[in-house]
Write a protein that holds these residues in place. Sequence first.
Motif: not given
Length: 141
Positions: A24-25, A29-31, A46-47
């Motif tokens: 679900g990120m 942000i994942a990139e 993560g953040f």
Amino acid sequence: MAELFDLDRAARTRASMLTDLPAGMPQDIAEALSGPGVPDYLLSRGFEVVDDIGALQGPASGPVVVPTELHYGGLAPEVLVDDTEDCALLYQNVLAEGTVDAQQQVLNEARLTALWPSLSLMLPAAIAQVWQRRFPVLSAD
């Protein structure tokens, strides 16, 4: 003599961290986390970033209560937003470690924009990159 560092194992661990990013990120942000130079600690946890910079409802001046999960790095339980140095440290912690709820409660849009030139240099590049892509006003000169 045994090797002190197993670089192959470290590379495999990093690769598995990249493939294990939460489903679900948000894509941006994942990139950012998948880019070069992202510290392992950031990749592992993560953040978060708000979707709307207008949702930042923290005070523009006066005191702000620091969320208990962000009490570290020399921060007092309450910070005066008017104190640029303390406010920058608080904002750095909230941007890097804070939940969307914490960001909405603590950060102030005008104050964030004013502090951004120095804040963006204090943050991991992946975090600064996502904030600037979501909110171009932060990239303006």
